[in-house]
Design a protein around this motif. Structure first.
Motif, mmCIF file in Angstrom:
data_model
loop_
_atom_site.group_PDB
_atom_site.id
_atom_site.type_symbol
_atom_site.label_atom_id
_atom_site.label_comp_id
_atom_site.label_asym_id
_atom_site.label_seq_id
_atom_site.Cartn_x
_atom_site.Cartn_y
_atom_site.Cartn_z
ATOM 1 N N MET A 173 1.977 4.629 7.905
ATOM 2 C CA MET A 173 2.642 5.931 7.926
ATOM 3 C C MET A 173 3.902 5.925 8.790
ATOM 4 O O MET A 173 4.807 6.726 8.577
ATOM 5 N N VAL A 174 3.956 5.030 9.758
ATOM 6 C CA VAL A 174 5.114 4.998 10.668
ATOM 7 C C VAL A 174 6.001 3.784 10.455
ATOM 8 O O VAL A 174 7.122 3.735 10.973
ATOM 9 N N CYS A 175 5.516 2.801 9.691
ATOM 10 C CA CYS A 175 6.320 1.600 9.451
ATOM 11 C C CYS A 175 6.849 1.606 8.014
ATOM 12 O O CYS A 175 6.104 1.912 7.082
ATOM 13 N N PRO A 176 8.119 1.272 7.837
ATOM 14 C CA PRO A 176 8.693 1.246 6.480
ATOM 15 C C PRO A 176 8.098 0.142 5.612
ATOM 16 O O PRO A 176 8.020 0.267 4.401
ATOM 17 N N ARG A 177 7.691 -0.952 6.230
ATOM 18 C CA ARG A 177 7.117 -2.078 5.478
ATOM 19 C C ARG A 177 5.604 -1.912 5.395
ATOM 20 O O ARG A 177 4.870 -2.230 6.332
ATOM 21 N N ARG A 178 5.113 -1.436 4.267
ATOM 22 C CA ARG A 178 3.695 -1.111 4.115
ATOM 23 C C ARG A 178 2.955 -2.199 3.328
ATOM 24 O O ARG A 178 2.331 -1.928 2.312
ATOM 25 N N THR A 179 3.049 -3.406 3.822
ATOM 26 C CA THR A 179 2.457 -4.535 3.102
ATOM 27 C C THR A 179 1.154 -4.984 3.758
ATOM 28 O O THR A 179 0.918 -4.753 4.944
ATOM 29 N N ILE A 180 0.335 -5.639 2.948
ATOM 30 C CA ILE A 180 -0.892 -6.263 3.436
ATOM 31 C C ILE A 180 -1.030 -7.592 2.699
ATOM 32 O O ILE A 180 -0.807 -7.668 1.484
ATOM 33 N N SER A 181 -1.322 -8.661 3.421
ATOM 34 C CA SER A 181 -1.415 -9.980 2.797
ATOM 35 C C SER A 181 -2.619 -10.042 1.858
ATOM 36 O O SER A 181 -3.552 -9.251 1.965
ATOM 37 N N TRP A 182 -2.573 -11.029 0.957
ATOM 38 C CA TRP A 182 -3.668 -11.195 -0.008
ATOM 39 C C TRP A 182 -4.990 -11.414 0.723
ATOM 40 O O TRP A 182 -6.005 -10.790 0.393
ATOM 41 N N GLY A 183 -4.985 -12.270 1.740
ATOM 42 C CA GLY A 183 -6.205 -12.557 2.493
ATOM 43 C C GLY A 183 -6.723 -11.343 3.241
ATOM 44 O O GLY A 183 -7.929 -11.089 3.282
ATOM 45 N N SER B 293 2.277 10.565 1.033
ATOM 46 C CA SER B 293 3.641 11.031 0.735
ATOM 47 C C SER B 293 4.697 10.081 1.288
ATOM 48 O O SER B 293 4.506 9.420 2.312
ATOM 49 N N SER B 294 5.830 10.027 0.591
ATOM 50 C CA SER B 294 6.954 9.205 1.039
ATOM 51 C C SER B 294 7.902 9.978 1.955
ATOM 52 O O SER B 294 8.813 9.405 2.546
ATOM 53 N N GLU B 295 7.684 11.288 2.088
ATOM 54 C CA GLU B 295 8.533 12.112 2.947
ATOM 55 C C GLU B 295 8.162 11.903 4.412
ATOM 56 O O GLU B 295 6.982 11.962 4.773
ATOM 57 N N LEU B 296 9.168 11.706 5.257
ATOM 58 C CA LEU B 296 8.951 11.370 6.662
ATOM 59 C C LEU B 296 8.190 12.458 7.408
ATOM 60 O O LEU B 296 7.243 12.160 8.153
ATOM 61 N N GLN B 297 8.590 13.719 7.233
ATOM 62 C CA GLN B 297 7.943 14.824 7.952
ATOM 63 C C GLN B 297 6.466 14.951 7.574
ATOM 64 O O GLN B 297 5.615 15.168 8.439
ATOM 65 N N LEU C 254 0.854 -1.190 0.000
ATOM 66 C CA LEU C 254 0.000 0.000 0.000
ATOM 67 C C LEU C 254 0.890 1.240 0.000
ATOM 68 O O LEU C 254 1.575 1.523 0.982
ATOM 69 N N LEU C 255 0.889 1.964 -1.100
ATOM 70 C CA LEU C 255 1.771 3.130 -1.217
ATOM 71 C C LEU C 255 1.323 4.294 -0.338
ATOM 72 O O LEU C 255 2.144 5.094 0.109
ATOM 73 N N GLY C 256 0.027 4.404 -0.100
ATOM 74 C CA GLY C 256 -0.470 5.460 0.793
ATOM 75 C C GLY C 256 -0.249 6.852 0.257
ATOM 76 O O GLY C 256 -0.416 7.117 -0.938
#
Length: 315
Positions: free
Chosen positions: A88-98, A21-25, A17-19
């Motif tokens: 937004m706070v975790c670098p790994r923005r994944t979600i399983s298929w299920g 902005s990629s900028e931390l601030q 999930l790209l969500g």
């Protein structure tokens, strides 16, 4: 069916999930903003449900539907916002298929339920304003329960069709969803096959589940406005007009973006615009509903002050 599902997503075990902005601030600022908005939404809708449950004066069809709407809104934002905050706070923005399938299905069930609930509430106001003497007959407790049962039945059926026809398609990566949750239009863009059938199905379902309820809402409020114009007191007429206008504003904020999302051609897909539209009918409408429908209502305010007064006396 199970073998078909396994074959179609054999190359895909999770989505990204790209969500926003990629900028931390920027992400941190959005995290604080949406966290506060989410907590306020839960608090406002939770307060409405509590007041309706505790105060016997609010045990009417209108407040019964409001309590259902508040419960739907709390669940609706909880389906998407916590996942968005974590990403937004975790670098790994994944979600399983299920999990993606589950999120899509639950989101659609609640979204369709909200569409139909708005129409039911508009009909309730229409009967109350235009046929006040027959209101208790038309809006009896069994009738209200039947309406809500039909609402959930349609919601589950519609969501099941949307989800099955979306997730049975083959997805072969890179599976990056340009959205903050698994929404149908964003997921369809990752399909490895033609989505012509899905686009037409989405339009047909959108017509049935969005345009038809909205037409009923508009028809109800046209009749309500006609009755308001016959009120002799200018003050009473103005008060009724502003109440109805605020309701229509919330309905428009929900239905407008939802129709743009689910009833347009697939070629019009714009991920950045879609995220903003989703925020309106998912987060903003759930935040505004307690304010527009209930917290501006004298009966609700009276119930709130009564509970505070009872607690103060008990202490």
């Amino acid at each position: 069916m199970q073998s078909l599902s396994k074959e179609n997503h054999s190359d895909v075990s999770e989505f990204i999930l790209l969500g926003f902005s990629s900028e931390l601030q920027v992400r941190m600022a959005l995290f604080i903003f949406f966290l506060l908005l989410y907590l306020t939404t839960l608090l406002g809708n939770g307060l409405i449900i509590t007041l309706i449950y505790l105060d016997s004066r609010l045990q009417t069809p209108m407040y019964f539907f409001l309590s259902i709407l508040s419960l739907v809104d709390m669940s609706y934002v909880t389906t998407t916002v916590p996942q968005m905050l974590v990403n937004m706070v975790c670098p790994r923005r994944t979600i399983s298929w299920g999990a993606c399938v589950a999120q899509m299905f639950i989101f659609l069930v609640l979204g369709i339920a909200e569409c139909i609930l708005y129409a039911i509430m508009a009909y309730d106001r229409y009967v109350a304003v235009c046929f006040p003497l027959q209101y208790t007959l038309h809006m009896s407790r069994p009738t209200c329960i039947k309406m809500v049962t039909v609402c959930w039945s349609i919601s589950i059926t519609g969501a099941l069709i949307y989800t099955v026809f979306t997730m049975h398609l083959p997805y072969c990566g890179p599976c990056k969803i340009n959205h903050f949750f698994c929404e149908v239009p964003a997921v369809l863009k990752l399909a490895c096959t033609d989505t012509y059938l899905n686009d037409h199905l989405d339009f047909i379902l959108g017509f049935i589940l969005l345009l038809v309820p909205m037409s009923l809402i508009l028809a109800s409020y046209v009749r309500i406005f006609a009755s308001i114009l016959r009120i002799r007191s200018s003050q009473g007429r103005l008060k009724s007009f502003f109440t109805c206008a605020s309701h229509i504003t919330v309905v428009t904020m929900f239905y407008g973006p939802a129709m743009m999302m689910y009833m347009r051609p697939g070629s019009w897909y714009d991920p950045e615009q879609d995220k903003k539209l989703a925020l309106f009918y998912n987060v903003v409408s759930a935040f505004l509903n307690p304010i527009i429908y209930s917290l501006r209502n004298k009966e609700v305010k009276g119930a709130f002050l009564k509970i505070l007064g009872d607690r103060g006396t008990a202490q």
